[in-house]
Design a protein around this motif. Structure first.
Motif, short mmCIF file in Angstrom:
data_model
loop_
_atom_site.label_atom_id
_atom_site.label_comp_id
_atom_site.label_asym_id
_atom_site.label_seq_id
_atom_site.Cartn_x
_atom_site.Cartn_y
_atom_site.Cartn_z
N PHE A 25 0.78 -1.09 0.02
CA PHE A 25 0.02 -0.02 -0.05
C PHE A 25 0.84 1.15 -0.02
O PHE A 25 1.78 1.15 0.90
N ARG A 26 0.49 2.20 -0.95
CA ARG A 26 1.16 3.35 -0.85
C ARG A 26 0.23 4.42 -1.22
O ARG A 26 -0.43 4.29 -2.38
N ASP A 27 -0.01 5.56 -0.53
CA ASP A 27 -1.04 6.50 -0.61
C ASP A 27 -0.49 7.46 -1.62
O ASP A 27 -0.21 8.55 -1.20
N GLU A 28 -0.65 7.03 -2.73
CA GLU A 28 -0.26 7.80 -3.99
C GLU A 28 -0.90 8.97 -3.81
O GLU A 28 -2.24 9.15 -3.83
N ILE A 29 -0.21 10.21 -4.27
CA ILE A 29 -0.81 11.64 -4.07
C ILE A 29 -2.03 11.34 -5.46
O ILE A 29 -3.09 11.97 -5.21
N ILE A 64 6.60 2.59 -19.81
CA ILE A 64 6.28 2.20 -18.43
C ILE A 64 7.09 1.09 -17.48
O ILE A 64 7.61 0.45 -18.10
N GLU A 65 7.24 1.72 -16.43
CA GLU A 65 8.28 1.15 -15.67
C GLU A 65 7.41 -0.10 -14.97
O GLU A 65 6.58 0.25 -14.29
N VAL A 66 8.04 -1.19 -15.32
CA VAL A 66 7.37 -2.53 -14.83
C VAL A 66 8.36 -3.33 -13.81
O VAL A 66 7.95 -4.10 -12.80
N GLY A 67 9.74 -2.64 -13.71
CA GLY A 67 10.53 -3.27 -12.73
C GLY A 67 11.51 -2.43 -12.23
O GLY A 67 12.01 -1.50 -13.20
N HIS A 68 12.25 -2.56 -11.21
CA HIS A 68 13.28 -1.79 -10.63
C HIS A 68 14.17 -2.54 -9.81
O HIS A 68 13.96 -3.35 -8.97
N ILE A 69 15.51 -2.48 -10.20
CA ILE A 69 16.78 -3.35 -9.31
C ILE A 69 17.55 -2.29 -8.77
O ILE A 69 17.88 -1.33 -9.24
N MET A 74 -2.46 0.62 -12.98
CA MET A 74 -1.12 1.05 -13.44
C MET A 74 -0.49 1.82 -12.44
O MET A 74 0.60 1.74 -11.87
N ARG A 75 -1.17 2.59 -11.63
CA ARG A 75 -0.57 3.45 -10.47
C ARG A 75 -1.99 3.52 -9.43
O ARG A 75 -2.64 4.30 -9.13
N GLY A 76 -1.89 2.17 -8.72
CA GLY A 76 -2.91 2.17 -7.62
C GLY A 76 -2.16 2.72 -6.41
O GLY A 76 -1.20 3.00 -6.35
N ARG A 77 -2.93 2.40 -5.49
CA ARG A 77 -2.70 2.47 -3.78
C ARG A 77 -2.38 1.22 -3.42
O ARG A 77 -1.38 1.00 -2.69
P1 ATP Z 1 7.05 4.70 -9.87
O1 ATP Z 1 8.22 5.70 -10.19
O2 ATP Z 1 6.12 4.33 -10.85
O3 ATP Z 1 6.33 5.25 -8.63
P2 ATP Z 1 8.73 3.30 -7.79
O4 ATP Z 1 9.93 3.68 -8.02
O5 ATP Z 1 7.83 3.88 -6.57
O6 ATP Z 1 7.79 3.51 -8.99
P3 ATP Z 1 9.49 0.69 -6.84
O7 ATP Z 1 9.44 1.27 -5.34
O8 ATP Z 1 10.97 0.45 -7.49
O9 ATP Z 1 8.72 1.69 -7.74
O10 ATP Z 1 8.32 -0.46 -6.93
C1 ATP Z 1 8.60 -1.79 -7.86
C2 ATP Z 1 7.59 -1.79 -8.95
O11 ATP Z 1 6.39 -1.82 -8.23
C3 ATP Z 1 7.65 -0.69 -9.93
O12 ATP Z 1 8.75 -0.95 -10.98
C4 ATP Z 1 6.24 -0.54 -10.48
O13 ATP Z 1 6.24 -1.69 -11.55
C5 ATP Z 1 5.40 -1.07 -9.18
N1 ATP Z 1 4.78 -0.11 -8.75
C6 ATP Z 1 5.14 0.98 -7.80
N2 ATP Z 1 4.19 1.94 -7.43
C7 ATP Z 1 3.09 1.33 -8.03
C8 ATP Z 1 1.84 1.69 -7.99
N3 ATP Z 1 1.69 2.77 -7.27
N4 ATP Z 1 0.61 0.95 -8.58
C9 ATP Z 1 1.21 -0.16 -9.27
N5 ATP Z 1 2.48 -0.46 -9.30
C10 ATP Z 1 3.42 0.19 -8.70
#
Ligand code: ATP
Ligand code: MG
Length: 437
Positions: free
Chosen positions: A139-143, A279-284, A150-153
């Protein structure tokens, strides 16, 4: 699955709130339903896709030597105070008080918790290296939650964590995940481009975002055309071997976000330069001892002295990928699922369920295709053919088998490939043979 009995609440009209195609199509095909801002119910059709994507991610993690566990969604605030992130994380973190007024939180990520598990269980360098992952709701309380899942909470993420004695080991873990990610996205039919990302105070080249190309992506990107050769990593990777040369092949090719673009490098690429949106789908991320030091995750080294372990974390947006696949693969009529993630492999359309010969043939095909291991969505409803055709295209199953009274009498069916639109009339036996049935 018989459509007449299934729970598939499709929408005839385009929902107003959906700004991008994947959100529109997920609502129209009855895959998801919003519960509150950025929080969704996964309906049966959507859940099937989510599970398939999750399973591909899991299989590739396992193949890379990563071990699955499952951490809780709710975490104690205390751990985050130890790492210093409790205040730093800000309003994106959902904070909760339990009945004893203890501070808890709904995990936005799990570095602290996994480090706590590690420090309580691993004591010697002989137990290293370790690679652990889980697939859990965050859970992230996205603004600004937007664009559906795609960008959920609340969203489903796969997050892995590596623990090594030294930097060389940590880089091996990083490379393992790098290659694992390329394989994972490739299996979903996606072109994923690793892009250098900010590493903050640690510096170096050890953070990459994996970005897939789609017109509706949030950010602008430019890259070498070679990245589109999605099968260039092959499927016979030896994760025990040295992956550095393979990783270098990717990291030395030009790939840049808007802020990183370099006019001279792009001019030199000429015809090989591609620009688009991603679209960012992964992050390492390799971050050294950022968490192991404050949280005291140390092991006894070979010389008997305590060593803070070297760590990295590796995320994949599992629920975001459902939308990302649709963004990358659709047309005006609807979704076009790649085989590997399709909710059903075959859509069987009975054009006239009240015609005995048609229904008999459909039952036979349904039984035979299912027995041959194909998941079939059988449209047995009493609807007009036009509705059935357009809904099947909208849902986007890779193969369609169409049965009408004329064909049923003559012993033929029509096959349609959703992606190309190719249609072909075939005798029933030949059609079944196509599916190995
Ligand atoms: P973003 O820049 O899109 O907010 P982030 O850098 O906050 O991503 P990470 O913390 O690296 O994201 O999280 C790993 C992955 O989780 C991201 O690459 C993305 O695919 C996914 N993700 C992050 N935030 C969300 C969200 N609010 N809703 C859906 N998927 C998410
Ligand atoms: Mg974010």
């Amino acid at each position: 699955m018989r459509l007449s009995r299934y729970f598939l609440p499709t929408l005839k009209e385009n929902p107003n709130e959906a700004q991008i195609v994947s959100h529109r199509l997920m609502l129209r095909t009855g895959m998801i339903r919003q519960s509150s801002a950025g929080i969704y119910t996964w309906l049966p059709l959507g859940l099937r896709v989510l599970r398939r994507i999750e399973q591909i991610v899991r299989e590739e993690q396992d193949a890379a030597g990563c071990h699955e566990l499952l951490m809780p969604t709710i975490q104690p605030a205390e751990l985050w105070k130890e790492s210093g992130r409790y205040d730093a994380y800000g309003p994106e973190m959902l904070r909760i008080l339990d009945r004893h007024q203890r501070e808890m939180l709904y995990g936005p990520t799990n570095e602290e918790l996994i480090t706590e598990i590690f420090r309580g269980t691993v004591k010697s360098y002989r137990q290293l290296p370790k690679l652990l992952y889980h697939i859990q709701w965050k859970f992230r309380d996205e603004i600004r939650p937007r664009f559906g899942v795609m960008r959920g909470r609340e969203f489903l993420m796969k997050d892995s964590y590596s623990f090594d004695l030294d930097q060389a080991g940590a880089i091996r873990a990083y490379n393992t995940m790098f290659v694992c990610y390329l394989r994972t996205f490739q299996r979903m039919g996606l072109t994923a481009i690793p892009m250098r990302a900010e590493t903050g105070p640690i510096g170096g080249n050890l953070s990459h975002e994996f970005v897939i190309v789609a017109d509706t992506g949030e950010s602008e990107i430019a890259y070498h055309r070679d990245f589109e050769k999605i099968d260039w990593i092959g499927s016979d990777i030896d994760f025990e071997g040295d992956l550095q040369p393979l990783v270098d092949q990717f990291t030395t090719k030009y790939a840049a976000t808007d802020e990183q673009r370099d006019a001279a490098a792009e001019a030199a690429l000429g015809e090989d330069l591609v620009t688009g949106r991603g679209i960012e789908v992964g992050h390492i991320f390799y971050f050294g001892t950022k968490y192991s030091k404050p949280l005291g995750a140390t092991v006894t080294g070979p010389d008997g002295e305590p060593v803070a372990v070297e760590m990295g974390s590796y995320g994949i947006g599992v629920s975001r990928l459902v939308a990302a696949v649709i963004e990358a693969s659709h047309d005006d009529a609807g979704i076009i699922w790649p085989d590997s993630v399709a909710p059903f492999a075959v859509g069987l359309i009975n054009l006239k369920p009240d015609d005995a010969a048609s229904s008999e043939l459909c039952e036979r095909l349904y039984t035979a295709l299912t027995a041959a291991g194909h998941e079939v969505l059988y449209d047995d409803r009493a609807e007009r053919p036009g509705v059935k055709f357009s809904e099947m295209d909208l849902i986007g199953l890779p193969q369609q088998v169409i049965v009408g009274p004329r064909g049923a009498k003559a012993g033929t069916v029509e096959l349609k490939v959703r992606r190309s639109g190719e249609r072909e009339e075939l005798p029933v036996e030949a059609a079944l043979a196509r599916f190995g049935a």
